[in-house]
Design an enzyme around this catalytic site. Structure first.
Site, PDB file in Angstrom:
ATOM      1  N   TYR A   1       0.885  -1.171   0.000  1.00 15.13           N
ATOM      2  CA  TYR A   1       0.000   0.000   0.000  1.00 15.13           C
ATOM      3  C   TYR A   1       0.923   1.222   0.000  1.00 15.13           C
ATOM      4  O   TYR A   1       1.667   1.423   0.957  1.00 15.13           O
ATOM      5  CB  TYR A   1      -0.874   0.036   1.249  1.00 15.13           C
ATOM      6  CG  TYR A   1      -1.932  -1.047   1.300  1.00 15.13           C
ATOM      7  CD1 TYR A   1      -1.644  -2.334   1.736  1.00 15.13           C
ATOM      8  CD2 TYR A   1      -3.248  -0.774   0.914  1.00 15.13           C
ATOM      9  CE1 TYR A   1      -2.617  -3.324   1.786  1.00 15.13           C
ATOM     10  CE2 TYR A   1      -4.230  -1.753   0.967  1.00 15.13           C
ATOM     11  CZ  TYR A   1      -3.911  -3.020   1.400  1.00 15.13           C
ATOM     12  OH  TYR A   1      -4.884  -3.993   1.451  1.00 15.13           O
TER      13      TYR A   1
ATOM     14  N   PRO B   1     -12.205   0.349  -0.899  1.00 14.31           N
ATOM     15  CA  PRO B   1     -11.480  -0.929  -0.855  1.00 14.31           C
ATOM     16  C   PRO B   1     -10.140  -0.886  -0.120  1.00 14.31           C
ATOM     17  O   PRO B   1      -9.497  -1.923   0.038  1.00 14.31           O
ATOM     18  CB  PRO B   1     -11.245  -1.255  -2.341  1.00 14.31           C
ATOM     19  CG  PRO B   1     -11.328   0.053  -3.032  1.00 14.31           C
ATOM     20  CD  PRO B   1     -12.242   0.928  -2.246  1.00 14.31           C
TER      21      PRO B   1
ATOM     22  N   LYS C   1     -12.016  -4.654   3.174  1.00 10.71           N
ATOM     23  CA  LYS C   1     -13.041  -5.093   4.126  1.00 10.71           C
ATOM     24  C   LYS C   1     -14.387  -5.451   3.492  1.00 10.71           C
ATOM     25  O   LYS C   1     -15.274  -5.967   4.180  1.00 10.71           O
ATOM     26  CB  LYS C   1     -13.274  -3.992   5.185  1.00 10.71           C
ATOM     27  CG  LYS C   1     -12.120  -3.857   6.153  1.00 10.71           C
ATOM     28  CD  LYS C   1     -12.066  -5.018   7.133  1.00 10.71           C
ATOM     29  CE  LYS C   1     -10.828  -5.036   7.975  1.00 10.71           C
ATOM     30  NZ  LYS C   1      -9.900  -6.123   7.697  1.00 10.71           N
TER      31      LYS C   1
ATOM     32  N   TYR D   1      -6.541  -5.073  10.195  1.00  8.83           N
ATOM     33  CA  TYR D   1      -6.347  -5.678   8.870  1.00  8.83           C
ATOM     34  C   TYR D   1      -6.642  -7.178   8.890  1.00  8.83           C
ATOM     35  O   TYR D   1      -7.306  -7.697   7.998  1.00  8.83           O
ATOM     36  CB  TYR D   1      -4.913  -5.407   8.389  1.00  8.83           C
ATOM     37  CG  TYR D   1      -4.732  -5.654   6.905  1.00  8.83           C
ATOM     38  CD1 TYR D   1      -5.154  -4.704   5.972  1.00  8.83           C
ATOM     39  CD2 TYR D   1      -4.151  -6.826   6.443  1.00  8.83           C
ATOM     40  CE1 TYR D   1      -4.995  -4.924   4.608  1.00  8.83           C
ATOM     41  CE2 TYR D   1      -3.988  -7.049   5.083  1.00  8.83           C
ATOM     42  CZ  TYR D   1      -4.404  -6.094   4.173  1.00  8.83           C
ATOM     43  OH  TYR D   1      -4.250  -6.310   2.822  1.00  8.83           O
TER      44      TYR D   1
HETATM   45  C1  PHB Z   1      -7.325  -6.802  -4.452  1.00  4.44           C
HETATM   46  O1  PHB Z   1      -8.148  -6.595  -5.376  1.00  4.44           O
HETATM   47  O2  PHB Z   1      -6.487  -7.708  -4.527  1.00  4.44           O
HETATM   48  C2  PHB Z   1      -7.316  -5.922  -3.259  1.00  4.44           C
HETATM   49  C3  PHB Z   1      -8.146  -4.816  -3.200  1.00  4.44           C
HETATM   50  C4  PHB Z   1      -8.120  -3.993  -2.080  1.00  4.44           C
HETATM   51  C5  PHB Z   1      -7.247  -4.308  -1.040  1.00  4.44           C
HETATM   52  C6  PHB Z   1      -6.438  -5.422  -1.096  1.00  4.44           C
HETATM   53  C7  PHB Z   1      -6.473  -6.240  -2.203  1.00  4.44           C
HETATM   54  O3  PHB Z   1      -7.183  -3.480   0.039  1.00  4.44           O
END
Ligand code: PHB
Ligand code: APR
Length: 394
Positions: free
Chosen positions: A201, A293, A297, A385
């Site tokens: 991230y 996203p 969650k 998380y």
């Molecule tokens: C994903 O699409 O792999 C994805 C999306 C949002 C997140 C983590 C993974 O926070």
């Protein structure tokens, strides 16, 4: 036609609830307006909390997930070109997350439903819910031009944000809480190895980046983009170039690029409706709440609702616990709001907000310095998380 629980929507919420109830000997019918292929064509996130993994196991649909899912013991944050590992397991007494796409979860649930022999009716139109305040609610719909009716004990509204269930609650009872974010996420899926073993991230002055994955050979990347951008403006080449720009050299040199299998722009929304029940109808998942996203969650909160609702319904049918029925909304909402908070916090922490005041930008920077620079801050992030614990239903 009659059943015990009529479930509207065959997304992950409806299918998982259906499976758990079916295994407990409770009859269900699922009504879905799309085809199974359409439902499986939607590309969604792919991070499963501990509790989600456990509930999928409890439902008996975990064989492929346990064989193919990747356990992740950490994630990484990145800002000002500094890489900050977050050792999730070390900070949460051994908890972890699993990388396994929502599409695969849905496919496994669809197969389990099919082999259980329980009824799912795809391609239904004009679903309407009736007499929800009575002991004998019913659902009407049209299938292949024929008008049909299902009598039931309960209705589970698992029909997503645009479904009919939430709209069946009188306006004077509903309370809606909403915040729309001033940017979108442009996502790209490709059959290329992930740039990093862990998810990354990243905050960057050109905008947020997420480096995610579906497997050791399939990657999912996201870029923060203005809401006015159209996906046609983003060729694969432009996407990869922008991604490289927002990553430090050591990562951009390692990045393997390739054709996109899918590319789309999603707006970001925070939304909760209260209460999550009306008479004998319960709202589950996206029908009641949406998160941006950033905290991964969305699916996990849907599963959290299913966890509470199926335990309450089981207690009702097996032990006559009528008293638990009225507790669903509050139990579900307690956890939903914590998930909303974490998603909001992560979105704030990591994105670039052009219209923020100079003071607010300094606050955001101080938040990053604090949360990503102290063990206490990282522990807060890690425990959210991997997923906060569920309350017991008793
Ligand atoms: C994903 O699409 O792999 C994805 C999306 C949002 C997140 C983590 C993974 O926070
Ligand atoms: N009648 C029947 N089915 C309907 C209706 C209707 N009127 N309206 C919507 N549906 C169906 C949709 O076609 C969809 O298949 O309900 C289903 C809802 O599924 P999702 O939108 O996937 O919602 P949910 O099952 O709650 O899953 C939540 O999905 O959006 C992600 O991030 C979110 O991961 C989370 C998950």
């Amino acid at each position: 036609m009659n059943t015990q629980v009529a479930i509207i929507g065959a997304g992950p919420s409806g299918l998982l609830l259906g499976q758990l109830l079916h295994n407990a000997g409770i009859k269900t019918v699922i009504l879905e307006r799309q085809t199974p292929e359409y439902v499986l064509g939607r590309i969604r996130a792919g991070i499963l909390e501990n509790g989600t993994v456990e509930l999928l196991r409890e439902a008996g649909v975990s064989r492929r997930m346990d064989a193919e899912g990747l356990i992740h013991h950490g994630v990484e944050f990145l800002f000002a070109d500094r890489r900050i590992p977050v050792p999730l397991s070390e900070l949460t007494q051994g908890k972890s997350v699993m990388v396994y796409g929502q599409t695969e979860v849905t496919r496994d649930l669809m197969e389990a439903r099919e082999s259980s022999g329980a009824q799912t009716i795809y391609g239904v139109e004009q679903v309407a819910l009736h007499d929800l305040k009575s002991d004998k609610p019913y659902v009407t719909f049209v299938k292949d031009g024929e008008h049909c009716k299902i009598e039931c004990d309960f209705v589970a509204g698992c029909d997503g944000f645009h479904g009919v269930s939430r709209q069946s609650i009188p306006r004077e009872i509903l309370r809606e809480y909403e915040s729309i974010w001033p940017f979108g996420w442009l996502g790209l899926l490709s059959d290329t190895p992930p740039v990093n073993p862990e998810l990354i991230y990243a905050h960057h002055e050109r905008g947020f980046v997420l480096c995610s994955q579906r497997s050791l050979t399939r990657s999912r990347y996201y870029l923060q983009v203005p809401l006015s951008d159209k996906v046609e403006q983003w060729t694969d080449e432009r996407f990869w170039n922008e991604l490289k720009c927002r990553l430090p050299d050591e990562l951009s040199k390692k990045l393997v690029t390739g054709h996109s299998l899918e590319k789309s722009i999603a707006p970001l929304r925070s939304y909760v409706v209260e209460p999550m029940q009306f008479g004998r109808m319960f709202l589950v998942g996206d029908a009641a709440h949406i998160v941006p996203p950033t905290g991964a969650k969305g699916l996990n909160l849907a599963v959290s609702d299913v966890n509470y609702l199926w335990r309450i319904l089981r207690q009702y049918y097996h032990n006559g616990r009528v008293d638990l029925l009225s507790q669903y909304s509050q139990l579900a909402l307690n956890r939903v709001w914590k998930g909303e908070r974490f998603s909001w916090f992560m979105t704030h922490l990591l994105h670039d907000f052009q219209d923020k005041s100079a003071f607010d930008k300094k606050m955001q920077e101080a938040d990053r310095q604090y949360y990503l620079g102290s063990r206490a801050g990282l522990t807060t992030i890690a425990e959210n998380y991997v997923g906060l614990p569920y309350e017991r239903v008793e």
